[in-house]
Design a protein around this motif. Sequence first.
Motif, mmCIF file in Angstrom:
data_model
loop_
_atom_site.group_PDB
_atom_site.id
_atom_site.type_symbol
_atom_site.label_atom_id
_atom_site.label_comp_id
_atom_site.label_asym_id
_atom_site.label_seq_id
_atom_site.Cartn_x
_atom_site.Cartn_y
_atom_site.Cartn_z
ATOM 1 N N TRP A 33 -5.837 -7.046 -37.960
ATOM 2 C CA TRP A 33 -7.216 -7.524 -38.080
ATOM 3 C C TRP A 33 -7.336 -9.018 -37.766
ATOM 4 O O TRP A 33 -8.377 -9.462 -37.286
ATOM 5 C CB TRP A 33 -7.770 -7.253 -39.467
ATOM 6 N N ILE A 34 -6.314 -9.778 -38.052
ATOM 7 C CA ILE A 34 -6.344 -11.217 -37.760
ATOM 8 C C ILE A 34 -5.923 -11.486 -36.316
ATOM 9 O O ILE A 34 -6.523 -12.303 -35.621
ATOM 10 C CB ILE A 34 -5.453 -11.990 -38.755
ATOM 11 N N TYR A 35 -4.883 -10.798 -35.856
ATOM 12 C CA TYR A 35 -4.329 -11.068 -34.527
ATOM 13 C C TYR A 35 -5.263 -10.631 -33.401
ATOM 14 O O TYR A 35 -5.336 -11.304 -32.371
ATOM 15 C CB TYR A 35 -2.968 -10.369 -34.393
ATOM 16 N N THR A 36 -5.976 -9.542 -33.587
ATOM 17 C CA THR A 36 -6.843 -9.029 -32.517
ATOM 18 C C THR A 36 -7.935 -10.029 -32.129
ATOM 19 O O THR A 36 -8.051 -10.370 -30.943
ATOM 20 C CB THR A 36 -7.428 -7.661 -32.903
ATOM 21 N N PRO A 37 -8.735 -10.554 -33.060
ATOM 22 C CA PRO A 37 -9.731 -11.547 -32.638
ATOM 23 C C PRO A 37 -9.093 -12.832 -32.109
ATOM 24 O O PRO A 37 -9.631 -13.482 -31.204
ATOM 25 C CB PRO A 37 -10.564 -11.824 -33.887
ATOM 26 N N PHE A 38 -7.929 -13.190 -32.659
ATOM 27 C CA PHE A 38 -7.213 -14.365 -32.166
ATOM 28 C C PHE A 38 -6.835 -14.189 -30.696
ATOM 29 O O PHE A 38 -7.029 -15.088 -29.876
ATOM 30 C CB PHE A 38 -5.963 -14.608 -33.030
ATOM 31 N N MET A 39 -6.325 -13.011 -30.350
ATOM 32 C CA MET A 39 -5.976 -12.729 -28.954
ATOM 33 C C MET A 39 -7.213 -12.703 -28.065
ATOM 34 O O MET A 39 -7.175 -13.188 -26.930
ATOM 35 C CB MET A 39 -5.230 -11.390 -28.838
ATOM 36 N N TYR A 72 -0.232 -2.851 -23.566
ATOM 37 C CA TYR A 72 -1.650 -2.695 -23.873
ATOM 38 C C TYR A 72 -2.028 -1.222 -23.944
ATOM 39 O O TYR A 72 -2.820 -0.820 -24.794
ATOM 40 C CB TYR A 72 -2.523 -3.413 -22.845
ATOM 41 N N ALA A 73 -1.459 -0.406 -23.076
ATOM 42 C CA ALA A 73 -1.748 1.034 -23.102
ATOM 43 C C ALA A 73 -1.266 1.655 -24.413
ATOM 44 O O ALA A 73 -1.980 2.466 -25.021
ATOM 45 C CB ALA A 73 -1.093 1.726 -21.904
ATOM 46 N N VAL A 74 -0.084 1.279 -24.856
ATOM 47 C CA VAL A 74 0.435 1.785 -26.137
ATOM 48 C C VAL A 74 -0.470 1.325 -27.275
ATOM 49 O O VAL A 74 -0.852 2.134 -28.138
ATOM 50 C CB VAL A 74 1.896 1.323 -26.367
ATOM 51 N N ASN A 75 -0.816 0.039 -27.283
ATOM 52 C CA ASN A 75 -1.671 -0.491 -28.351
ATOM 53 C C ASN A 75 -3.008 0.249 -28.412
ATOM 54 O O ASN A 75 -3.418 0.715 -29.473
ATOM 55 C CB ASN A 75 -1.927 -1.987 -28.141
ATOM 56 N N VAL A 76 -3.672 0.362 -27.274
ATOM 57 C CA VAL A 76 -4.976 1.033 -27.221
ATOM 58 C C VAL A 76 -4.836 2.507 -27.606
ATOM 59 O O VAL A 76 -5.604 3.030 -28.417
ATOM 60 C CB VAL A 76 -5.615 0.884 -25.819
ATOM 61 N N GLY A 77 -3.846 3.171 -27.044
ATOM 62 C CA GLY A 77 -3.650 4.591 -27.325
ATOM 63 C C GLY A 77 -3.412 4.875 -28.791
ATOM 64 O O GLY A 77 -4.065 5.748 -29.382
ATOM 65 N N VAL A 78 -2.503 4.127 -29.401
ATOM 66 C CA VAL A 78 -2.192 4.346 -30.824
ATOM 67 C C VAL A 78 -3.416 4.060 -31.677
ATOM 68 O O VAL A 78 -3.750 4.831 -32.591
ATOM 69 C CB VAL A 78 -0.987 3.468 -31.256
ATOM 70 N N TYR A 82 -5.403 7.068 -33.824
ATOM 71 C CA TYR A 82 -5.421 7.029 -35.284
ATOM 72 C C TYR A 82 -6.762 6.548 -35.852
ATOM 73 O O TYR A 82 -6.850 6.201 -37.029
ATOM 74 C CB TYR A 82 -4.254 6.187 -35.811
ATOM 75 N N GLY A 83 -7.798 6.512 -35.006
ATOM 76 C CA GLY A 83 -9.148 6.257 -35.491
ATOM 77 C C GLY A 83 -9.539 4.800 -35.668
ATOM 78 O O GLY A 83 -10.563 4.513 -36.275
ATOM 79 N N TRP A 84 -8.774 3.901 -35.134
ATOM 80 C CA TRP A 84 -9.111 2.471 -35.216
ATOM 81 C C TRP A 84 -9.982 2.115 -34.011
ATOM 82 O O TRP A 84 -9.577 1.376 -33.120
ATOM 83 C CB TRP A 84 -7.840 1.635 -35.211
ATOM 84 N N ARG A 85 -11.176 2.637 -33.971
ATOM 85 C CA ARG A 85 -12.025 2.503 -32.779
ATOM 86 C C ARG A 85 -12.418 1.057 -32.464
ATOM 87 O O ARG A 85 -12.359 0.638 -31.317
ATOM 88 C CB ARG A 85 -13.259 3.378 -32.916
ATOM 89 N N LEU A 86 -12.833 0.307 -33.465
ATOM 90 C CA LEU A 86 -13.262 -1.068 -33.230
ATOM 91 C C LEU A 86 -12.102 -1.945 -32.758
ATOM 92 O O LEU A 86 -12.229 -2.692 -31.785
ATOM 93 C CB LEU A 86 -13.894 -1.650 -34.498
ATOM 94 N N VAL A 87 -10.977 -1.832 -33.430
ATOM 95 C CA VAL A 87 -9.807 -2.617 -33.025
ATOM 96 C C VAL A 87 -9.292 -2.129 -31.672
ATOM 97 O O VAL A 87 -8.892 -2.933 -30.827
ATOM 98 C CB VAL A 87 -8.696 -2.563 -34.104
ATOM 99 N N GLY A 88 -9.334 -0.824 -31.449
ATOM 100 C CA GLY A 88 -8.946 -0.278 -30.146
ATOM 101 C C GLY A 88 -9.835 -0.809 -29.039
ATOM 102 O O GLY A 88 -9.355 -1.172 -27.959
ATOM 103 N N ALA A 89 -11.128 -0.905 -29.309
ATOM 104 C CA ALA A 89 -12.056 -1.479 -28.325
ATOM 105 C C ALA A 89 -11.729 -2.951 -28.084
ATOM 106 O O ALA A 89 -11.809 -3.433 -26.953
ATOM 107 C CB ALA A 89 -13.492 -1.328 -28.809
ATOM 108 N N GLY A 90 -11.334 -3.641 -29.138
ATOM 109 C CA GLY A 90 -10.909 -5.035 -28.987
ATOM 110 C C GLY A 90 -9.713 -5.159 -28.060
ATOM 111 O O GLY A 90 -9.648 -6.046 -27.206
ATOM 112 N N TRP A 91 -8.757 -4.239 -28.186
ATOM 113 C CA TRP A 91 -7.581 -4.266 -27.324
ATOM 114 C C TRP A 91 -7.907 -3.840 -25.897
ATOM 115 O O TRP A 91 -7.270 -4.308 -24.951
ATOM 116 C CB TRP A 91 -6.439 -3.451 -27.939
ATOM 117 N N VAL A 92 -8.899 -2.990 -25.723
ATOM 118 C CA VAL A 92 -9.355 -2.681 -24.357
ATOM 119 C C VAL A 92 -9.915 -3.950 -23.722
ATOM 120 O O VAL A 92 -9.616 -4.279 -22.569
ATOM 121 C CB VAL A 92 -10.416 -1.556 -24.354
ATOM 122 N N LEU A 93 -10.701 -4.698 -24.487
ATOM 123 C CA LEU A 93 -11.257 -5.961 -23.991
ATOM 124 C C LEU A 93 -10.146 -6.980 -23.721
ATOM 125 O O LEU A 93 -10.186 -7.693 -22.705
ATOM 126 C CB LEU A 93 -12.279 -6.502 -24.990
#
Length: 117
Positions: A33-39, A72-78, A82-93
């Motif tokens: 949750w902290i690293y995703t917005p930082f990235m 990035y594909a592994v991060n987004v896929g996992v 597992y239902g982390w849609r918002l964070v997954g969308a963050g990693w797509v971005l």
Amino acid sequence: MGWLKHVLIDLAVTVVIVIAAVTGAVWAQWVVWIYTPFMLLLKLIGIFGAGVTAQFKRADAEVPVWFYHALYAVNVGVLLVYGWRLVGAGWVLIWILSVAAERRARSTVGKSKKASR
């Protein structure tokens, strides 16, 4: 394979994302949750800051581009499985911004090579 030392943090983040999504470990969730917005912020700076883009390019010089796409594909896929849609969308971005930053860095390097001739 000497480039692996340049991607240790990226590998560690992928492992933490898998731990957070699969096991639900609270400490790992906080990291994600902290690293995703930082990235996201770093990637935005990389797109709009020319000097920062050059630093990213220098740091990534030895690492094959396909490796980041795989991570990035592994991060987004996992995250999405597992239902982390918002964070997954963050990693797509993050993935999209990374591609844009890399293209911009490549075009900047190409222009500087032409200018030096």
